[in-house]
Design an enzyme around this catalytic site. Structure first.
Site, PDB file in Angstrom:
ATOM      1  N   ARG A  15      -9.089  19.972 -62.250  1.00  0.00           N
ATOM      2  CA  ARG A  15      -7.833  20.092 -61.515  1.00  0.00           C
ATOM      3  C   ARG A  15      -6.778  20.800 -62.376  1.00  0.00           C
ATOM      4  O   ARG A  15      -6.904  20.880 -63.590  1.00  0.00           O
ATOM      5  CB  ARG A  15      -7.318  18.698 -61.121  1.00  0.00           C
ATOM      6  CG  ARG A  15      -8.132  18.016 -60.057  1.00  0.00           C
ATOM      7  CD  ARG A  15      -7.699  16.579 -59.835  1.00  0.00           C
ATOM      8  NE  ARG A  15      -8.049  15.700 -60.966  1.00  0.00           N
ATOM      9  CZ  ARG A  15      -7.784  14.403 -61.016  1.00  0.00           C
ATOM     10  NH1 ARG A  15      -7.150  13.824 -60.010  1.00  0.00           N
ATOM     11  NH2 ARG A  15      -8.144  13.691 -62.061  1.00  0.00           N
ATOM     12  N   LYS A  75      -4.012  14.623 -65.632  1.00  0.00           N
ATOM     13  CA  LYS A  75      -4.376  13.393 -66.335  1.00  0.00           C
ATOM     14  C   LYS A  75      -3.552  13.235 -67.608  1.00  0.00           C
ATOM     15  O   LYS A  75      -2.908  14.162 -68.083  1.00  0.00           O
ATOM     16  CB  LYS A  75      -5.874  13.406 -66.679  1.00  0.00           C
ATOM     17  CG  LYS A  75      -6.781  13.246 -65.471  1.00  0.00           C
ATOM     18  CD  LYS A  75      -6.542  11.931 -64.734  1.00  0.00           C
ATOM     19  CE  LYS A  75      -7.035  10.725 -65.502  1.00  0.00           C
ATOM     20  NZ  LYS A  75      -6.786   9.456 -64.791  1.00  0.00           N
ATOM     21  N   TYR A  94      -0.442  11.593 -64.324  1.00  0.00           N
ATOM     22  CA  TYR A  94      -1.091  10.282 -64.242  1.00  0.00           C
ATOM     23  C   TYR A  94      -1.254   9.774 -65.668  1.00  0.00           C
ATOM     24  O   TYR A  94      -1.872  10.442 -66.504  1.00  0.00           O
ATOM     25  CB  TYR A  94      -2.476  10.386 -63.584  1.00  0.00           C
ATOM     26  CG  TYR A  94      -2.452  10.696 -62.115  1.00  0.00           C
ATOM     27  CD1 TYR A  94      -1.919   9.803 -61.200  1.00  0.00           C
ATOM     28  CD2 TYR A  94      -2.987  11.893 -61.638  1.00  0.00           C
ATOM     29  CE1 TYR A  94      -1.897  10.096 -59.842  1.00  0.00           C
ATOM     30  CE2 TYR A  94      -2.978  12.187 -60.285  1.00  0.00           C
ATOM     31  CZ  TYR A  94      -2.431  11.292 -59.396  1.00  0.00           C
ATOM     32  OH  TYR A  94      -2.421  11.580 -58.051  1.00  0.00           O
ATOM     33  N   HIS A  96      -1.486   5.839 -66.636  1.00  0.00           N
ATOM     34  CA  HIS A  96      -2.276   4.604 -66.731  1.00  0.00           C
ATOM     35  C   HIS A  96      -2.204   4.012 -68.137  1.00  0.00           C
ATOM     36  O   HIS A  96      -3.218   3.652 -68.742  1.00  0.00           O
ATOM     37  CB  HIS A  96      -3.736   4.869 -66.327  1.00  0.00           C
ATOM     38  CG  HIS A  96      -3.885   5.368 -64.920  1.00  0.00           C
ATOM     39  ND1 HIS A  96      -3.734   4.546 -63.827  1.00  0.00           N
ATOM     40  CD2 HIS A  96      -4.159   6.606 -64.428  1.00  0.00           C
ATOM     41  CE1 HIS A  96      -3.915   5.252 -62.712  1.00  0.00           C
ATOM     42  NE2 HIS A  96      -4.160   6.506 -63.049  1.00  0.00           N
ATOM     43  N   GLU A 118       1.507   7.380 -61.036  1.00  0.00           N
ATOM     44  CA  GLU A 118       0.966   6.187 -60.376  1.00  0.00           C
ATOM     45  C   GLU A 118       1.962   5.043 -60.244  1.00  0.00           C
ATOM     46  O   GLU A 118       1.692   4.073 -59.520  1.00  0.00           O
ATOM     47  CB  GLU A 118      -0.299   5.695 -61.088  1.00  0.00           C
ATOM     48  CG  GLU A 118      -0.099   5.018 -62.424  1.00  0.00           C
ATOM     49  CD  GLU A 118       0.021   5.967 -63.601  1.00  0.00           C
ATOM     50  OE1 GLU A 118       0.117   5.486 -64.740  1.00  0.00           O
ATOM     51  OE2 GLU A 118       0.013   7.208 -63.364  1.00  0.00           O
ATOM     52  N   ASP A 270      -9.312   3.149 -64.385  1.00  0.00           N
ATOM     53  CA  ASP A 270      -8.074   3.718 -64.935  1.00  0.00           C
ATOM     54  C   ASP A 270      -7.137   2.639 -65.459  1.00  0.00           C
ATOM     55  O   ASP A 270      -6.381   2.866 -66.405  1.00  0.00           O
ATOM     56  CB  ASP A 270      -7.328   4.510 -63.856  1.00  0.00           C
ATOM     57  CG  ASP A 270      -7.765   5.962 -63.790  1.00  0.00           C
ATOM     58  OD1 ASP A 270      -7.897   6.570 -64.857  1.00  0.00           O
ATOM     59  OD2 ASP A 270      -7.972   6.471 -62.687  1.00  0.00           O
TER      60      ASP A 270
END
Length: 367
Positions: A15, A75, A94, A96, A118, A270
């Site tokens: 991505r 990410k 993201y 996490h 998130e 995650d």
């Protein structure tokens, strides 16, 4: 504002954080975008596409980080990238962090403002940037589980759909949020016997009404979870506690009583995973066995359907990126409660309570 689009370097992560169309929108609004060469290649976007959209191509990742005020990723950065950050920079991705103590410490030391997709939460409690990837991961979870149930992949040799005269496979889905609902949709479509376990009875009622008896819905308690998991061919972990580590719903002892060759797909990896036996894997080495049970625990599942995932992600993130770039980060956070909830770290301080609690560190509310 100067915005940087680095190339993702996590294993099999194809991505990219911004499409050329999104870059064009930002440039038209007066912002500057730097892209790392080949950043969009895995999603089918060429360097020339980014040039035509108005982006500058950096000579290297280090050059991009040096130029950009706002780093927009998909990410979380790997530890090797953390040295490239400078104090006062903003990271939007993201993250996490509740499951990543080393990365949390590295970003604290870098003194960046880290805003997590998130944990960015709207007034109605929806998570607009987590939702599209959760939908993809949920749908993929059953596809992946069905493949690993094949004997050639080490599974028990069960066809989820069954055939006339032979019962279909049993799928248990732990959680009925976005991931669980998406997994349910695919599992029902495949013709499996589907059981969904969740704490929220209203959510279970909705699924019961939607599927009209084709799904068994069960209120979550430990004996119910244990029995359902032990009888399953495929278990999908779809548990989310916003900003915090996932609860361990399935113990090692229960895993040891599962059928040999059954499959666990823990989408909540995650956030640390909801199985005691969960550990993160990669697309290069996605599964491992414990007590004869295959575990698929890849944190970046949507990375292998990058065209779909990148388009869906950019649809969700672009309005927030525009706000951050146009108003400035500090002003945008003050003006937008959704973005404020997304802020996990600021200038060496943890501002997300779930992250602080996960690591036993000090929490300082965002002022």
């Amino acid at each position: 504002m100067i915005i940087g689009v680095p190339k993702e370097i996590k294993d099999h992560e194809y991505r990219v954080s911004l499409t050329p169309d999104a870059v064009q929108s930002l440039c038209a609004a007066g912002h500057t975008v730097w892209a790392e060469p080949t950043a969009g290649e895995g999603s089918g976007f060429t360097d020339d596409d980014y040039r035509k959209a108005g982006a500058h191509l950096a000579s290297s990742k280090a050059h991009l980080f040096q130029e950009a005020e706002l780093i927009v990723k998909v990410k979380e950065p790997l530890l090797s990238e953390c040295a490239l950050f400078r104090p006062g920079q903003t990271l939007f991705a993201y993250l996490h962090l509740a499951a990543l103590p080393d990365l949390t410490r590295a970003l604290l030391e870098a003194r960046v403002t880290a805003i997590a997709y998130e944990t960015t939460e709207l007034e109605d409690r929806t998570l607009p940037m987590l939702k599209p990837m959760s939908e993809i991961a949920g749908r993929m979870s059953v596809q992946v589980g069905a493949r690993y149930l094949e004997r050639s992949q080490g599974g028990r040799g069960v066809l989820l759909a069954g055939v006339p005269g032979v019962a279909p496979g049993k799928v248990v889905i732990l959680g009925a949020g976005v991931v669980g609902s998406a997994a349910t949709r695919i599992a029902v479509g495949m013709g499996a016997q589907v059981t969904v376990i969740n704490q929220d009875l209203e959510r279970l009622r909705s699924l019961d009404d939607l599927y009209q008896g084709r799904v068994v819905t069960l209120a979550a308690n430990q004996p119910v979870i244990d029995l359902a998991v032990e009888e399953a061919d495929l278990v999908v972990g779809a548990v989310l506690v916003r900003g915090a580590k996932a609860p361990k719903l399935v113990s090692r002892a229960v895993v040891s009583r599962m059928k040999p060759g059954s499959v666990v797909v823990d989408v909540s990896v995650d956030q640390g995973g909801c199985f005691e036996t969960t550990r993160p894997t990669t697309h290069s080495d996605p599964v491992y066995q414990i007590d004869g049970v295959l575990h698929y625990c890849v944190p970046n599942m949507p990375g292998i359907v990058p065209r779909t995932a990148t388009l869906a992600l950019t649809n969700a993130t672009l309005p927030f990126i525009v706000r951050l770039a146009s108003a400035g980060v500090a002003r945008a956070i003050r003006a937008d409660p959704a973005l404020a909830k997304g802020v996990n770290l600021v200038n060496g301080k943890i501002t997300c309570k779930g992250v602080a609690e996960a690591h036993g560190m000090r929490w300082e509310p965002l002022v």
